[in-house]
Scaffold this active site. Sequence first.
Site, PDB file in Angstrom:
ATOM      1  N   LYS A  61       0.813  -1.228   0.000  1.00 33.37           N
ATOM      2  CA  LYS A  61       0.000   0.000   0.000  1.00 33.37           C
ATOM      3  C   LYS A  61       0.840   1.269   0.000  1.00 33.37           C
ATOM      4  O   LYS A  61       0.418   2.310   0.465  1.00 33.37           O
ATOM      5  CB  LYS A  61      -0.950  -0.012   1.213  1.00 33.37           C
ATOM      6  CG  LYS A  61      -1.979  -1.122   1.148  1.00 33.37           C
ATOM      7  CD  LYS A  61      -3.394  -0.603   0.990  1.00 33.37           C
ATOM      8  CE  LYS A  61      -4.296  -1.698   0.458  1.00 33.37           C
ATOM      9  NZ  LYS A  61      -5.686  -1.581   0.861  1.00 33.37           N
ATOM     10  N   ASN A  62       2.027   1.175  -0.519  1.00 32.57           N
ATOM     11  CA  ASN A  62       2.936   2.315  -0.491  1.00 32.57           C
ATOM     12  C   ASN A  62       2.799   3.158  -1.764  1.00 32.57           C
ATOM     13  O   ASN A  62       2.766   2.620  -2.871  1.00 32.57           O
ATOM     14  CB  ASN A  62       4.356   1.760  -0.331  1.00 32.57           C
ATOM     15  CG  ASN A  62       5.403   2.833  -0.442  1.00 32.57           C
ATOM     16  OD1 ASN A  62       5.724   3.273  -1.533  1.00 32.57           O
ATOM     17  ND2 ASN A  62       5.909   3.261   0.682  1.00 32.57           N
TER      18      ASN A  62
END
Lengths: 304, 322
Positions: free
Chosen positions: A104-105
């Site tokens: 989720k970066n």
Amino acid sequence: MAPTFYHDDPKWSNIKPIPQNDTARPLAAIAYTDEYSEAMSYLRAVMAKNEYSHRVLGLTDHIISMNPAHYTIWLYRFKVLSELHADLREEIAWLNVTALKHLKNYQIWHHRQTVIDKLGSPEGEADFIATMLQQDTKNYHVWSYRQFLVQRFGLFDDEGELKWTEGMIEEDVRNNSAWNHRYFLVFGGKGEQTADKAIVERELNYAKAAIKKAPQNQSSWNYLRGVVRRNKLPTSTLKDFALEFADIEKPDDVTSSYALDTLADIYTEYQSKREEAKKALDLLATRYDPVRAHYWNYRKRLLE
Amino acid sequence: MALVSGPGRGGVAELPAEMRLFVDKHVHYIQSLDSRKDELEYWLTEHLRLNGLYWGLTALHLLGHPDALPRQGILDFVCSCLHENGGIGAAPGHDAHMLYTVSGVQILATLDAFADLEARVPGGRQKIAKYIADLQDPETGTFAGDEWGEQDTRFLYGALNALSLMGQLHLVNVDRAVAHIQSCANFDGGYGTSPGAESHSGQIFTCVAALTIAGRLDLVDQDKLGAWLSERQLKNGGLNGRPEKKEDVCYSWWVLSSLAMLNKLHWIDGEKLAAFILQCQDTELGGIADRPGDMVDVFHTVFGIAGLSLLKYPGLVEVDPI
């Protein structure tokens, strides 16, 4: 994994690390763990003298593995790659492994876009995306990245791209991201331009077939309604189809609240069908979607 | 525990136990965040430090405890993140970025501290405004997050929000920005990060709020978007961010505030949502999680409380949906 330190590594003996300066900042005092703290102090030192080298590439790799959301490091890493004229294929290979660890970066995706843009080819990206989607089939970053590839490399009319999207929808007919991607491919590149009649027909049939498989599915109904609206067809085009799932004369047999909603819209368009519209909205408010009773009642009031 | 801090709303003692908001616990939880520096989690979230401060501060204001964090300390910290070019980083030594610049400005506005900023950094407000304005793409009207040029409707909203708080909206081309938002409108009535990107409640908030600031809500198909937003409520009362996804407390803010700006807050079941948010509280140590039983964090804490505030939960200060 054992921590990595630099102070006793001869390759780094010419660097004087710059520790975090956080005196007199009560809210900013940051106590790092030793490994992260030391790595950051070496990064500060090399950034201060604009060093672009392979050892710095390794250092950014090390810090990213500990904290991938530190955006400054990504920025510096790209500068290093550019200055070294590094092999960007290798960078992509490294990113493939790194991305799987940090699903989720944000930074990692922007970095990848910048690298692929510079490479000028989407080769191998489909496989990478497949691997990412195995972890989470609705990952927003992955789908946005796929859109970037379509735009950057002109894949709107690419048959393989449409086939792949179909496969994703087949796998999970409720995957809204996949439906959105389909819309993006078929209509997204066209702007206001009218679409081919045959294509509109194909899309309507495609959505209808999916709805038959799972009638209570927001994604496929949104798509169907979206295609009708975009191509300026009257909503009543969908009347017979909607009646297959909801008929106000058979209030016990409704299999899709979205069909009922569609019928309410169609009846609303006709002055003579006001009562039918109200009946459909009543069914929604009381039986088939009571959480949103206020919304359905609002629609009903508009009819009065 | 009494909820006596609000502006004169009564009846709290009447609430059933499962509808209770543990105000003191949440205040204590937020105060404790900065004293946990020996934990791994603390430095892993350094890139969010300024955001975290803004979220914590906002939560405290809504809870009626605006002075629970030291004003001077906060101002020192914000100024220590300010760069020469007017941009603000997440923490001292981090590069400037739109997201943190906006948080910095929001903190200054919350503390009514623009004069303090001028006293510490003469011309500071102008500098910050110029940094933000320069990130607008003159072609498309949207905004980048930093010098890398990553673009996203989050940055556009942030820019308009911060500039309007500083009274500096005239520095950018608002019409162009508005046109860009319109190009992000989707076939289902929602908005995404960029033209064609999937509708997402968080991005819808950024687009609707930006249009509200620009005074152009007339461009929104309000009934259609309101219907999409209200469809986010699930049977358990919680809200999700996209169709066919799980509920999460943070959408209590993104969805509700958007509905509030469209005057359609009543289209969802507020009581059910309030009950869902309250179930996500840590009733012993304070804080709110994404869903019941998960770990709490400051992000979900502020958005849960802000959601409750929009739902007019008794004792909370009323929040501005923009």
